[in-house]
Write a protein that holds these residues in place. Structure first.
Motif, PDB file in Angstrom:
ATOM      1  N   LEU A 114      16.655   5.088-106.654  1.00 36.16           N
ATOM      2  CA  LEU A 114      16.919   4.049-105.669  1.00 36.16           C
ATOM      3  C   LEU A 114      18.421   3.937-105.405  1.00 36.16           C
ATOM      4  CD1 LEU A 114      14.478   1.223-106.833  1.00 36.16           C
ATOM      5  CD2 LEU A 114      14.355   2.512-104.687  1.00 36.16           C
ATOM      6  N   PRO A 115      18.809   3.567-104.188  1.00 31.79           N
ATOM      7  CA  PRO A 115      20.238   3.401-103.878  1.00 31.79           C
ATOM      8  C   PRO A 115      20.792   2.137-104.534  1.00 31.79           C
ATOM      9  CG  PRO A 115      18.895   2.698-102.037  1.00 31.79           C
ATOM     10  CD  PRO A 115      17.941   3.304-103.030  1.00 31.79           C
ATOM     11  N   PRO A 116      22.103   1.934-104.481  1.00 36.16           N
ATOM     12  CA  PRO A 116      22.715   0.737-105.081  1.00 36.16           C
ATOM     13  C   PRO A 116      22.258  -0.569-104.457  1.00 36.16           C
ATOM     14  CG  PRO A 116      24.369   2.431-104.687  1.00 36.16           C
ATOM     15  CD  PRO A 116      23.122   2.882-103.995  1.00 36.16           C
ATOM     16  N   ILE A 117      21.789  -0.525-103.198  1.00 38.19           N
ATOM     17  CA  ILE A 117      21.342  -1.725-102.496  1.00 38.19           C
ATOM     18  C   ILE A 117      19.997  -2.176-103.055  1.00 38.19           C
ATOM     19  CG2 ILE A 117      20.809  -2.711-100.247  1.00 38.19           C
ATOM     20  CD1 ILE A 117      23.689  -1.762-100.504  1.00 38.19           C
ATOM     21  N   LEU A 118      19.895  -3.432-103.474  1.00 37.23           N
ATOM     22  CA  LEU A 118      18.630  -3.954-103.980  1.00 37.23           C
ATOM     23  C   LEU A 118      17.638  -4.142-102.839  1.00 37.23           C
ATOM     24  CD1 LEU A 118      19.810  -6.755-106.467  1.00 37.23           C
ATOM     25  CD2 LEU A 118      19.246  -4.377-106.978  1.00 37.23           C
ATOM     26  N   THR A 119      16.351  -4.086-103.166  1.00 37.38           N
ATOM     27  CA  THR A 119      15.312  -4.349-102.183  1.00 37.38           C
ATOM     28  C   THR A 119      14.959  -5.836-102.208  1.00 37.38           C
ATOM     29  OG1 THR A 119      13.525  -3.929-103.759  1.00 37.38           O
ATOM     30  CG2 THR A 119      14.364  -2.033-102.518  1.00 37.38           C
ATOM     31  N   GLU A 222      18.214  -2.635 -95.913  1.00 37.84           N
ATOM     32  CA  GLU A 222      17.565  -2.000 -97.066  1.00 37.84           C
ATOM     33  C   GLU A 222      16.794  -0.761 -96.625  1.00 37.84           C
ATOM     34  OE1 GLU A 222      16.912  -6.368 -99.142  1.00 37.84           O
ATOM     35  OE2 GLU A 222      15.185  -5.082 -98.725  1.00 37.84           O
ATOM     36  N   ALA A 223      16.109  -0.861 -95.490  1.00 38.33           N
ATOM     37  CA  ALA A 223      15.370   0.293 -94.969  1.00 38.33           C
ATOM     38  C   ALA A 223      16.319   1.450 -94.685  1.00 38.33           C
ATOM     39  CB  ALA A 223      14.610  -0.097 -93.702  1.00 38.33           C
ATOM     40  N   LEU A 224      17.488   1.132 -94.140  1.00 35.34           N
ATOM     41  CA  LEU A 224      18.488   2.164 -93.866  1.00 35.34           C
ATOM     42  C   LEU A 224      18.941   2.810 -95.175  1.00 35.34           C
ATOM     43  CD1 LEU A 224      20.253   3.455 -91.622  1.00 35.34           C
ATOM     44  CD2 LEU A 224      21.976   1.722 -92.145  1.00 35.34           C
ATOM     45  N   GLY A 274      15.903   3.757 -84.928  1.00 35.95           N
ATOM     46  CA  GLY A 274      17.292   3.545 -85.321  1.00 35.95           C
ATOM     47  C   GLY A 274      17.627   2.075 -85.156  1.00 35.95           C
ATOM     48  N   LEU A 275      18.705   1.633 -85.770  1.00 34.25           N
ATOM     49  CA  LEU A 275      19.105   0.235 -85.684  1.00 34.25           C
ATOM     50  C   LEU A 275      19.357  -0.154 -84.233  1.00 34.25           C
ATOM     51  CD1 LEU A 275      21.586   0.010 -88.701  1.00 34.25           C
ATOM     52  CD2 LEU A 275      19.249  -0.902 -88.589  1.00 34.25           C
ATOM     53  N   SER A 276      18.895  -1.336 -83.850  1.00 30.28           N
ATOM     54  CA  SER A 276      19.086  -1.817 -82.482  1.00 30.28           C
ATOM     55  C   SER A 276      20.481  -2.394 -82.265  1.00 30.28           C
ATOM     56  CB  SER A 276      18.035  -2.886 -82.143  1.00 30.28           C
ATOM     57  OG  SER A 276      18.136  -3.984 -83.033  1.00 30.28           O
TER      58      SER A 276
END
Length: 288
Positions: A114-119, A222-224, A274-276
């Motif tokens: 998992l990346p450093p960003i928490l879910t 988080e999805a990104l 992609g992000l809006s």
């Protein structure tokens, strides 16, 4: 206004300044996984963050990673942090099961990547823990970050280490900005905790994010970080998150996360998204 000391600079405990590492090792400890293997896999994951994830690498210091290392990591100390931070192993397991489903991981061990960003499910469990912990005292920590003044009689080095630890946790929860000052969400949550008590902290945390328009962008970010690139992958994340929140006893409108994304043309199978909004706009919005 003094806080009990959580991070005293004991040998090998510098790794617990990262809430991501703490939760991974806490999950490994309570689930019987190999903590050493989980830790090593995760560090390799951090070392392989690519150019498209530069927004994460630029924030590793705020997330508790970039620090002066001291001795070999003390993986067994996680038991002390689980106790001091009031982390509920069963509720953490529910959150991690949802994350495993969200990222389509083959085994619990794969969560080490998992990346450093928490879910979001992890953030909810962490808010529950920090608000219940007398050692952390979430509401008082937010107030101290607002004051930005060392308590009288506190040792400067010890206090600096202690607050660096706490700032990383609050930053990961969008409760503090990169400078270590409370965000608007942080101030609002501290106010709610004073009015309603710590037992409602996670419920208030979700409600305040939703009412302020932050929730959809938190989930989108988080999805990104999880490298979600198709509508199908986003559906899986939303479904897993929603199920986890229900099992933990909460509700939140995660369908709004879809409005943070837009479609893109692609020759590959699956509807690409992609992000809006620009990524920098989202990051700045969540750090206000």
């Amino acid at each position: 206004m003094k806080l009990p000391s959580l991070f005293q600079g004991q040998r090998g405990t510098w790794i617990y300044q990262s809430p991501r590492i703490l939760l991974l090792l806490a999950y490994a400890h309570t689930s019987g996984l190999d903590k050493q293997a989980v830790y090593e896999r995760h560090i390799r994951r951090i070392e392989r963050l690519g150019p498209h994830q530069s927004w994460i690498t630029e924030r590793l210091n705020n997330l508790g990673y970039a620090t002066r290392r001291g001795r070999e990591p003390n993986l067994d100390a996680v038991a002390d942090f689980i106790r001091h931070l009031s982390i509920d192993g069963e509720r953490l397991a529910k959150a991690m099961a949802a994350v495993q489903k969200a990222v389509n991981a083959k085994s619990p061990e794969d969560l080490a990547y998992l990346p450093p960003i928490l879910t979001l499910p992890e953030k909810v469990v962490l808010v529950e823990a920090l608000s219940a912990s007398k050692k952390f005292d979430l509401e008082k920590t937010i107030r101290l970050l607002d004051i930005q003044r060392r308590p009288r009689g506190a040792d400067p080095d010890a206090y600096r280490r202690e607050m660096r630890f706490r700032k990383a946790y609050l930053y990961s929860l969008h409760l503090a900005d990169p400078r270590g000052r409370p965000t608007l969400l942080g101030y609002a949550l501290a106010y709610r905790m004073r009015r309603r008590g710590a037992s409602h902290a996670a419920e208030d945390y979700l409600e305040l994010m939703e009412r302020s328009g932050r929730l959809k962008y938190v989930a989108a970010l988080e999805a990104l970080a999880l490298d979600v690139g198709t509508a199908e992958e986003l559906d899986r994340v939303i479904e897993a998150y929603s199920q986890a929140l229900r099992e933990l006893g909460y509700r939140a409108d995660l369908e709004s996360t879809r409005y943070a994304f837009g479609g893109m043309k692609s020759d590959v199978k699956g509807f690409m998204i992609g992000l809006s909004r620009p990524l920098d706009w989202i990051l700045e919005f969540l750090e206000i």
